[in-house]
Design an enzyme around this catalytic site. Structure first.
Site, PDB file in Angstrom:
ATOM      1  N   ASP A   1      -1.402  -7.944  12.244  1.00  0.00           N
ATOM      2  CA  ASP A   1      -1.489  -7.058  11.078  1.00  0.00           C
ATOM      3  C   ASP A   1      -0.796  -7.671   9.866  1.00  0.00           C
ATOM      4  O   ASP A   1      -0.317  -6.958   8.990  1.00  0.00           O
ATOM      5  CB  ASP A   1      -0.853  -5.706  11.428  1.00  0.00           C
ATOM      6  CG  ASP A   1      -1.203  -4.624  10.411  1.00  0.00           C
ATOM      7  OD1 ASP A   1      -2.345  -4.607   9.940  1.00  0.00           O
ATOM      8  OD2 ASP A   1      -0.317  -3.801  10.094  1.00  0.00           O
TER       9      ASP A   1
ATOM     10  N   LYS B   1      -4.299   4.381  11.410  1.00  0.00           N
ATOM     11  CA  LYS B   1      -5.401   3.405  11.440  1.00  0.00           C
ATOM     12  C   LYS B   1      -5.557   2.799  12.830  1.00  0.00           C
ATOM     13  O   LYS B   1      -6.673   2.704  13.352  1.00  0.00           O
ATOM     14  CB  LYS B   1      -5.148   2.301  10.397  1.00  0.00           C
ATOM     15  CG  LYS B   1      -5.352   2.736   8.961  1.00  0.00           C
ATOM     16  CD  LYS B   1      -5.187   1.593   7.988  1.00  0.00           C
ATOM     17  CE  LYS B   1      -3.760   1.159   7.860  1.00  0.00           C
ATOM     18  NZ  LYS B   1      -3.519   0.252   6.719  1.00  0.00           N
TER      19      LYS B   1
ATOM     20  N   LYS C   1      -6.295  -7.991  11.229  1.00  0.00           N
ATOM     21  CA  LYS C   1      -6.522  -7.436   9.886  1.00  0.00           C
ATOM     22  C   LYS C   1      -6.943  -8.548   8.937  1.00  0.00           C
ATOM     23  O   LYS C   1      -6.355  -9.624   8.935  1.00  0.00           O
ATOM     24  CB  LYS C   1      -5.252  -6.766   9.354  1.00  0.00           C
ATOM     25  CG  LYS C   1      -5.447  -6.208   7.932  1.00  0.00           C
ATOM     26  CD  LYS C   1      -4.336  -5.281   7.517  1.00  0.00           C
ATOM     27  CE  LYS C   1      -3.104  -6.035   7.079  1.00  0.00           C
ATOM     28  NZ  LYS C   1      -2.073  -5.107   6.546  1.00  0.00           N
TER      29      LYS C   1
END
Length: 680
Positions: A217, A97, A257
């Site tokens: 994240d 990702k 994120k």
């Protein structure tokens, strides 16, 4: 026709992003958390719509559903293909990702290109896939740029951190420990007092002008209430943003994120980012499973810490973090309309995927055949589009020799979400029976693996006094994780001793001494004996007092300097205790680890004392640091967390023997507690 459909699917998978307008009016910093939270009906309607579809999954067995959605994932072949042909040093789904984000977004700043220096900071980063992906990207695309990084995460070596918050895979952290910053209380918790200041000072010393790129994240386990994922992680994402704004250099980039965009503080957070960066877009990488809510906010061209500082100061000064980050009056209507369209777009993508996966559930084999060609095309497109190639072994972040350190403590969830909810409401009697079955199954499977006595020699213990470092941090009152036993068992132990009445040992000190002497076939007189069984029982709920009391008694016994030493019931769940054990072992010619017994517990025996005053003095120093003391910087109490490097402890020859011993110790401790409660 089929070919057109496949290529249409491919185009969709690689174009899931929304670019936001960034010319915004700056909100007044004085309004940070000044008003109560607000809701917007159109966003809440999207939330209701998505949760209605999610509720259809409640009766699916979680592990089986996960397997099905993995097979239906259009990018499902990418990870294995990259592993087989590209050989990254730390490959995960997150690696793919972030590599995709790097290729799509030009996150290497103009300043880095001009100066030839790139420095990144990674918040809430464990296990470290973003670092590995970025390193691979830089090695392939910017070899002339000198790349350096720093990361933070919940410290897997601070034993008060535990499941489900802490990631147990510590391969990268273990190999690069000097590049991880765990903050003033050593927990790595982004919420710890003054963490943002501490990180700013650390980065100012390490990187002259702040970080070129910051990633965040982080997430929190939402499996108990998946419909409220966004609210559960809200505070974490707010903190990540503010910590990041405090350390990014002018012109730098930020990747955050997030999940759904339904709640007021998510709207406020994105608006503030649109004010402070020249470019903001929300992406869902092709390699992010399309059935989840995960998206990434990619921000470029930071307009400077001087602009962000008033917001940062008000954020950390405020005590009302449950309020709205900004009042609704500070958010323009045209931005709300723009963000609603964005939220609706990603919400519809997720709903479409979930519905498709439900439809294909009853026709799996045919569905898997149909998706296979799409997966093959997308995998090929991923590698070609991003020009993926292997890098040299000496460019890797970690060497392959450390892969064996990964421990899989994750248990399969072979129940549905509905059954999981039902188990939350069990009465204590039902819960005791369920726990007892789990513990007995575990102990029965492990009992035969442990030898009656495991012998070792002092020359098998490798320690160095020069490595002694007294590391102070948040006191470990309760051991929630350990590199010296199974984390799942630790969770059982915590739950059981907190919920059920503890019972006294059926043995006494005399019977224990006789039992272990018989086991060792020891008939000589004059052995020094330190029995800590009662000390452990008295302090099992306070690890700090337990550590102090145990070491105090051990040192008193060692002062007698007898040739042999029998140590009964010393718990080795922490770095402090294990380090003490190995030091004691190095002070004798030979040592023995005696298998736990359900009635008499466990013990260690040491034979042939060598007069090593240096290590005895060190143990005395350790004792002084164990109890908490006031710290002026954090304005809280800090205590000893470790005093020998974790790398040194887990590389000892007897490490796995201690793990097996501890697992059985926990099982034998909690079995009688549960059985007594069930029978009563």
């Amino acid at each position: 026709m089929a070919s057109n459909i496949i290529h249409f699917e491919k185009d969709i998978e690689f174009s899931k992003k929304v670019v936001l307008n960034t010319s915004k009016k700056f909100p007044d910093p004085k309004f940070i958390f000044s008003e109560t939270s607000w809701k917007l009906d159109q966003f809440q309607n999207l939330k209701t719509k998505l949760n209605f579809v999610k509720h259809k999954l409640n009766d699916f067995i979680l592990e089986e559903w996960h397997e099905h959605t993995s097979k239906m994932n259009p990018s499902g072949l990418v990870v294995n293909h990259v592993r087989k042909h590209i050989h990254p040093d730390f490959l995960t789904q997150a690696w793919c990702k972030f590599y995709e984000i790097m290729c799509n977004s030009s996150l290497v700043s103009q300043k880095s290109l001009l100066t030839g220096n790139m420095c990144s900071v990674h918040l809430c980063e464990a296990p470290g896939a973003f670092i590995s992906a970025l390193n691979h990207f830089m090695a392939l695309n910017h070899q002339s740029i000198k790349f350096d990084w720093l990361a933070m995460t919940l410290n897997p070596y601070h034993e008060s951190n535990g499941h489900p918050d802490t990631v147990s895979d510590d391969r990268l952290i273990f190999s690069t420990i000097d590049k991880w910053e765990f903050g003033p209380d050593y927990t790595g918790d982004i919420f710890q007092p003054r963490y943002h200041e501490h990180l700013y000072e650390t980065i100012s010393k390490k990187f002259d002008n702040g970080a070129s790129l910051v990633t965040a994240d982080g997430s929190i386990d939402c499996s108990d209430d998946p419909g409220e994922q966004e609210n559960i992680v809200m505070s974490l994402h707010n903190y990540e943003m503010m910590v990041a704004l405090n350390i990014i250099q002018n012109g730098g980039s930020f990747v955050l994120k997030m999940f759904t965009i339904f709640e007021c503080n998510t709207i406020c957070r994105i608006y503030l980012l649109c004010c402070l960066f020249q470019s903001v877009e929300i992406q869902k990488p092709a390699t992010s499973k399309s059935g989840n809510s995960e998206v990434y906010v990619v921000c470029k061209g930071y307009m400077g810490r001087s602009l962000a500082t008033p917001y940062i100061q008000m954020f950390f000064k405020s005590k009302n973090h449950d309020n709205a980050l900004l009042p609704l009056s500070q958010i323009p209507n045209n931005f709300i309309d723009e963000l609603y369209n964005c939220s609706s777009y990603f919400c519809d993508l997720q709903i479409k995927t979930i519905e498709k996966n439900i439809i294909t559930w009853n026709n799996k084999n045919e569905s898997y055949k149909e998706i296979n060609e799409i997966q093959r095309i997308i995998c090929q497109e991923y590698v070609n589009r991003y020009k993926l190639k292997p890098i040299r072994w000496d460019q890797d972040v970690i060497s392959s020799s450390n892969w064996s350190r990964a421990r899989n403590n994750k248990r399969k969830i072979n129940i549905s979400y509905s059954e999981k909810l039902r188990r939350r409401d069990l009465c204590l009697q039902e819960e005791a029976v369920l726990l007892y079955q789990e513990i007995v199954n575990f102990s029965n499977s492990k009992t035969n693996e442990c030898h009656e006595i495991l012998w070792g020699r002092c020359d098998q213990v490798s320690l160095n006094i020069s490595n002694v470092k007294y590391c102070l941090g948040k006191p470990v009152i309760q051991v929630r994780s350990s590199k010296f036993c199974n984390d799942s068992l630790l969770q059982y132990r915590i739950k059981i001793i907190n919920k059920f009445p503890c019972i006294d040992s059926l043995s006494n000190s005399e019977s224990r001494i006789l039992y272990f002497k018989t086991k060792l076939n020891y008939s000589k007189n004059g052995i020094n004996i330190c029995d800590l069984t009662d000390t452990y029982a008295k302090n099992r709920n306070n690890n700090v007092i337990l550590q102090y009391s145990c070491l105090f008694n051990i040192l008193e016994t060692l002062q007698q300097k007898s040739e042999d030493f029998l140590l009964i019931g010393y718990p080795l769940y922490t770095q402090i205790a294990v380090a003490c054990f190995f030091v004691i072992a190095s002070m004798f010619d030979t040592f023995a680890i005696i298998k736990p017994d359900r009635n008499f517990g466990h013990a260690f025996a040491f034979f042939g004392f060598k007069n090593l005053e240096n290590w005895l003095n060190i143990l005395s120093e350790v004792l002084k640091y164990i109890l908490p003391r006031n710290d002026s910087y954090t304005r809280s109490k800090l205590a000893l967390v470790s005093w020998l490097p974790i790398q040194q402890l887990v590389k000892q020859r007897s490490h796995l023997d201690i793990v097996l011993l501890n697992n059985l110790c926990i099982a034998y401790e909690v079995e009688p507690i549960l059985l007594s409660f069930i029978q009563s």
